[in-house]
Design a protein around this motif. Sequence first.
Motif, mmCIF file in Angstrom:
data_model
loop_
_atom_site.group_PDB
_atom_site.id
_atom_site.type_symbol
_atom_site.label_atom_id
_atom_site.label_comp_id
_atom_site.label_asym_id
_atom_site.label_seq_id
_atom_site.Cartn_x
_atom_site.Cartn_y
_atom_site.Cartn_z
ATOM 1 N N ASN A 617 0.821 -1.213 0.000
ATOM 2 C CA ASN A 617 0.000 0.000 0.000
ATOM 3 C C ASN A 617 0.853 1.261 0.000
ATOM 4 O OD1 ASN A 617 -2.579 -1.183 -0.005
ATOM 5 N ND2 ASN A 617 -2.432 -1.611 2.182
ATOM 6 N N THR A 618 2.138 1.126 -0.350
ATOM 7 C CA THR A 618 3.030 2.280 -0.385
ATOM 8 C C THR A 618 2.603 3.243 -1.477
ATOM 9 O OG1 THR A 618 4.851 0.883 0.369
ATOM 10 C CG2 THR A 618 5.432 3.016 -0.600
ATOM 11 N N GLN A 619 2.538 4.519 -1.137
ATOM 12 C CA GLN A 619 2.110 5.542 -2.092
ATOM 13 C C GLN A 619 3.252 5.869 -3.053
ATOM 14 O OE1 GLN A 619 -0.817 7.344 -2.602
ATOM 15 N NE2 GLN A 619 0.258 8.260 -4.304
ATOM 16 N N ARG A 621 5.398 8.154 -5.534
ATOM 17 C CA ARG A 621 5.587 9.601 -5.480
ATOM 18 C C ARG A 621 6.380 10.064 -6.696
ATOM 19 N NH1 ARG A 621 9.408 13.145 -2.975
ATOM 20 N NH2 ARG A 621 10.600 11.326 -2.319
ATOM 21 N N CYS A 647 -2.838 5.825 -9.332
ATOM 22 C CA CYS A 647 -2.726 4.668 -8.433
ATOM 23 C C CYS A 647 -4.047 4.494 -7.702
ATOM 24 C CB CYS A 647 -1.584 4.891 -7.442
ATOM 25 S SG CYS A 647 -1.380 3.542 -6.250
ATOM 26 N N ARG A 648 -4.516 3.267 -7.614
ATOM 27 C CA ARG A 648 -5.709 2.976 -6.820
ATOM 28 C C ARG A 648 -5.400 1.814 -5.889
ATOM 29 N NH1 ARG A 648 -7.236 0.910 -11.972
ATOM 30 N NH2 ARG A 648 -7.527 -1.354 -11.953
ATOM 31 N N TYR A 649 -6.138 1.770 -4.792
ATOM 32 C CA TYR A 649 -5.877 0.786 -3.745
ATOM 33 C C TYR A 649 -7.041 -0.190 -3.641
ATOM 34 C CZ TYR A 649 -2.169 3.967 -2.492
ATOM 35 O OH TYR A 649 -1.052 4.767 -2.538
ATOM 36 N N LYS A 654 -2.130 -2.430 -4.144
ATOM 37 C CA LYS A 654 -2.442 -1.280 -5.006
ATOM 38 C C LYS A 654 -2.200 -1.646 -6.460
ATOM 39 C CE LYS A 654 2.167 0.834 -5.009
ATOM 40 N NZ LYS A 654 2.841 -0.199 -4.234
ATOM 41 N N ILE A 656 -0.986 0.438 -10.048
ATOM 42 C CA ILE A 656 -0.579 1.640 -10.779
ATOM 43 C C ILE A 656 -0.989 1.450 -12.230
ATOM 44 C CG2 ILE A 656 1.335 3.131 -11.447
ATOM 45 C CD1 ILE A 656 2.829 2.210 -9.010
#
Length: 666
Positions: A617-619, A621, A647-649, A654, A656
């Motif tokens: 679940n790392t965003q 950047r 990106c959606r979870y 997630k 990308i």
Amino acid sequence: MITDTDLRVLESNVRPTMFGGVGVPVGSLFHEFFNAQHAPEVERRLRQVVDGNAALSGMEIPFVSAIGPSGNPCMLSLTAARLEVEDGQTIGLVVDLRDVSEQHRSRHRLELLHRAADQIGTSLDVDRTTQDLADLLVPSLGDLAQVFLAESVLVGDEPPELAAGVGRHHLRCAAVRALGPWPSGMISPGEQLPSLPGKRSILNVLRGNAVVTNPRELAKLYGARSPLITQLIPPSGHSSVVAPLFARGLALGSVVVWRVQNDSPFDEGDSQLLLEIASRAALSVDNARRFTREHRAAVTLQRSLLPLSSAHITAAQTAGIYRPASSAAGVGGDWFDVVPLSSLRVAFVVGDVVGHGLHAAATMGRLRAAIRTIASLDLPPDEVLMQLDDLVQELATDAEGSDNGSDSTGATCLYALYDPVTRRCAIASAGHPPPALVSPNGTADFIELDPGPPLGVGGMPFDVTEIDIEPASILALYTDGLVEQPHISLGMERLKSALARACRSGCNLREEGDRLLTQLCGSTARNDAALLLARTHSVLGENTRSWEFPRAPEIVAQARNVTSKQLHAWGLEDLTFTTELIVSELVTNAVRYAVDPVRLRLTRDRILVCEVSDGSNTQPRLRRARSTDEGGRGLFLVAQLTNRWGCRYGPRGKTIWVEISKPSEQ
């Protein structure tokens, strides 16, 4: 220059006229050429070259002559290589010095332009946009900045024509920024910029150009009115540059930058740089101004809040029909919407705000705008409704303290998320009637849901129901105004029968929707009603492929290989290079930072959709890597090579996604 192994200069062609009027004499130690701040580092790097431990190429060093008369500061590029005899013994160095000041300034200016594009215009608020402009210019260009806007721009209106603006084009300070405290007595935010003699505005002088000036020239421009000069010139300010804010033919204002601590005066390059930044910022300011005007108009024009009636996208063909109540209440708070999302998915929304009139219409517009924004975050249906529920509670709190606090604030909403690849539809309801589904064979029935509370109640979760939908099925979302006559139970039975009759294969959704509303509501409906019909489509199996890999470095090459083969099978060879590069970057990031499993999916439609999923679940950047960074450019490259990315979870990790135009669509 040629030095021995002790870095003493043996030969040099650096003449005294070079590099600020100082030469490199034979017999001197080379690093003594630089000032005390940089000489130790230069010596250390050169000795590493002598010892054979490192190479030195293109080392940039700020330079002001340390001996002799001081020259202008510049940027030097230093390159050094060993001199060796036949047996490999090092006998000295050959050193190359180049003046790269202009290239350095060009990079600085280009970086500042990139930052301007990235930082200015992120808000549709005029004050925030002008403050972003001032914050960018200090300290990157000067020590103090002021942004002035026409008074009409600050409230969302167009400024007067420049030619006719003599005496009426009043500029007011909108934003300031300084290194340290703001100078006492200078014009501050909210204060008006004095007019020039003859009631001229500074914009009449600039006429679209940037002007480099100084206190003496500014005093001459304003005349001998000394009290005004103290408001315009900062203490110790010695050089300034002024540029207009022009956008779409409108003179919105101006921006002025002063240098106080920096001794270098502004030059023509600085004025052109400020002019380009101001041109970009002016567009953002004008966008914010226009948003202010449109938002103000929308509050009073409730019918302008109604959505578009139809859409034809990959996931579905839709038709939305709104029927206002026949009473004097007019437009109410019913609405529908179709929100295209990532990876060809789409959200169908229908809602009903309590009440009629301006309050209900204004609330409807706010909820509809909010749900489009929330939906773009690619959240699941229950989380979308939870976010919307929080907003309705805030609106209710605001209404209690307003003049119309007696008006109730509440709403119901149904949110359906459809994926044409998997043919799955996830639905959540906030106190709203269930949707109806008409299968391709003409059978109509309501989808069984477990509805949550209406929006605004708070504290209760929303359940999600998932169903499979056959292609060419018709999903019908509606508000209670369509089924409340004579009562809800009978009204829903009438709707189901009418849908089975009207929604035949190949029917015109818009025409049949109009007939349904006329039939079920009549001409004297006491409540407004909305109906959204969506004929679902699907992506054929031959147009989508997916693979799953264990998390390991070698899967990057495997992912590129399967991508290349699939694109050739689809006849999309022209996209191979771009897509391989994108897949390589995304899979590499998954291998480095994510957890098992790593999944790749390609979908062919009007566009090519590429998705990389993992269990983390790392965003991700997006950042701009510096020239010395070894990494950090992956997502930047992806963003440049694609139409859209995001990106959606999900419940487990997630995804990308990126969208790439096919050759025929470019």
